[in-house]
Scaffold this active site. Structure first.
Site, PDB file in Angstrom:
ATOM      1  N   SER A 255      11.828   9.978 -12.105  1.00 10.10           N
ATOM      2  CA  SER A 255      10.532  10.089 -12.402  1.00 10.10           C
ATOM      3  C   SER A 255       9.992  11.157 -13.355  1.00 10.10           C
ATOM      4  O   SER A 255      10.897  12.265 -13.436  1.00 10.10           O
ATOM      5  CB  SER A 255       9.938  10.623 -11.117  1.00 10.10           C
ATOM      6  N   TYR A 268       8.479  16.905  -4.891  1.00 10.51           N
ATOM      7  CA  TYR A 268       8.986  15.434  -5.266  1.00 10.51           C
ATOM      8  C   TYR A 268       9.666  15.469  -6.429  1.00 10.51           C
ATOM      9  O   TYR A 268      10.982  15.218  -6.953  1.00 10.51           O
ATOM     10  CB  TYR A 268       7.971  14.419  -5.434  1.00 10.51           C
TER      11      TYR A 268
END
Length: 434
Positions: A255, A268
């Site tokens: 990501s 995250y």
């Protein structure tokens, strides 16, 4: 000296001949990238005719055209043959036990208690999102696909069974359970004895909170690391003997939040940053064994976790219900509501077509020379340029305007009373004063 009527005509003939040859061999697609390259070559031709002598203009344009067509050519692909691939996935559709340590501080009377919220839909595997679409494409290409799902009778798992060939094998697995990981390793060894394991696709991506670090429980960081890092690490290490034997591939879906400090995504992002660094270490260490490692850094796409807005709403309500009173007074409920609203707005702009990510995973598995990083999605090139080359203030402002721009906490607004915990002590001890 007489000017040539068209000094770059020879270069254009060379470019046209190579483009025609690549089109006939299906190495080049007619599309916007090719048209953009031709437009840039035309602009370069115009500049060269005015700034350079004819021989130099001819050489510059021919070299530029050759390089452009080389970059646009499809990469050389390896044959699929009987290659086997294991795809793992786990997405953020889990309940929120990580917030339960704040339960005694619950002050909202109209909210469900945390114990009742544990029945939220569970995490998904290859029965949704990138995992499902990748499994479908690889199966259609002739791969032997081993796909993990959380439930063997889920709608996505039933869809895979219905639309894929008998080569597809489904396995129930949860990356947080070591017993499931051991069973997955045994399952993979048993089903790849004749073909060998060519590739591992790590598609784990878990996140259950969108909030500042101070508002996020430490257990959320642990859960993200357990799924996004430690679970994938244990599975990858267990499969390395098979991958070394086949000189195969490791593909990990990361990501951009692991490369840039996205607001409210610290739990995250830190887990994805750790995973990306681990893959870089694998890439260096496994190079002598012939194993190639790639990381996919996708933009925002409409996967199941993005579409399910009600899940994010429940998580926000549970966060507000269990915030300590001190933090709720310092930040204010409207601070959390504002950040949540901007987060949902950014999700509404997600791309519905998942094929760029699936194509990147396929290329990483089959390209003769796969890239170490893939960036499918709109605007990622601009984002990374701003992140690496512009001043820190501009980088922060860009991320806030692009994703979440938090409002000022309640305690810092003019005219607001400072919470007692934030007021300085008028009579500090001598040790504290020093």
């Amino acid at each position: 000296m007489e000017r040539w009527p068209w000094p770059s005509g020879g270069a254009w003939l060379l470019v046209a001949a190579r483009a025609l040859l690549q089109l006939l061999r299906a190495d080049l697609r007619l599309g916007r990238p090719l048209l953009a390259a031709l437009a840039l070559l035309a602009a370069l031709d115009w500049l060269c005719q005015r700034l350079l002598p004819p021989p130099a203009a001819l050489a510059v344009l021919a070299a530029a055209g050759w390089i452009a067509l080389s970059r646009l050519a499809r990469p050389l692909r390896l044959p699929v043959a009987t290659r086997a691939v294991l795809i793992t996935a786990r997405l953020a559709f889990e309940g929120l036990p990580s917030l339960s340590w704040w339960a005694p501080n619950c002050t909202k009377p109209n909210l469900q208690p945390p114990a009742q919220l544990y029945s939220l839909p569970q995490q998904r595997g290859c029965d949704s999102g990138f995992g499902k679409e990748t499994a479908k494409k690889l199966d259609a290409m002739g791969f032997t696909v081993l796909a993990t799902v959380l439930e063997l009778n889920s709608p996505g798992a039933l869809e895979l069974r219905a639309c894929c060939s008998p080569r597809l094998r489904l396995l129930q697995m949860d990356l947080t359970k070591p017993a499931d990981i051991r069973r997955a390793l045994e399952f993979t060894r048993a089903h790849t004895t004749s073909t060998g394991l060519w590739g591992l696709v790590n598609n784990a991506g878990f996140n259950d909170i969108v909030a500042d670090v101070e508002l996020s429980p430490v257990s959320t960081f642990r859960t993200c690391m357990e799924v996004n890092f430690f679970g994938a690490l244990e599975l990858t290490k267990g499969l390395l003997p098979l991958l070394r034997h086949s000189k195969g591939r490791i593909v990990t879906v990361g990501s951009p939040a692991g490369d840039m400090p996205y607001p409210c995504l610290a739990a995250y992002g830190t887990s994805k940053a750790a995973m990306a660094l681990l893959m870089d270490s694998f890439s260096c260490e496994l190079l002598p064994w012939g194993i190639k490692v790639s990381v996919i850094q996708p933009g925002c796409f409409k996967t199941e976790s993005v579409r399910n807005v009600s899940q994010w709403e429940q998580r926000k309500q549970l966060l507000l219900a269990n915030l300590p009173q001190e933090l709720l007074q310092a930040y204010g409920e409207d601070y959390v509501e504002h950040s949540h609203g901007q987060f949902l707005h950014s999700l509404s702009l997600a791309l519905p077509d998942l094929s760029p990510v699936v194509d990147a995973i396929t290329d990483a598995l089959l390209a003769a020379r796969p890239r170490r990083r893939y960036y499918p999605g709109r605007g990622l090139g601009l984002m990374y340029f701003i992140h690496y080359y512009l001043p820190e203030g501009l980088r922060r402002r860009f991320l806030q305007n692009f994703f979440i721009n938090p409002c000022l906490p309640r305690a810092l607004r003019p005219g607001q009373d400072t919470p007692q915990a934030l007021k300085p002590n008028p009579n500090p001890s001598p040790v504290a004063a020093r």
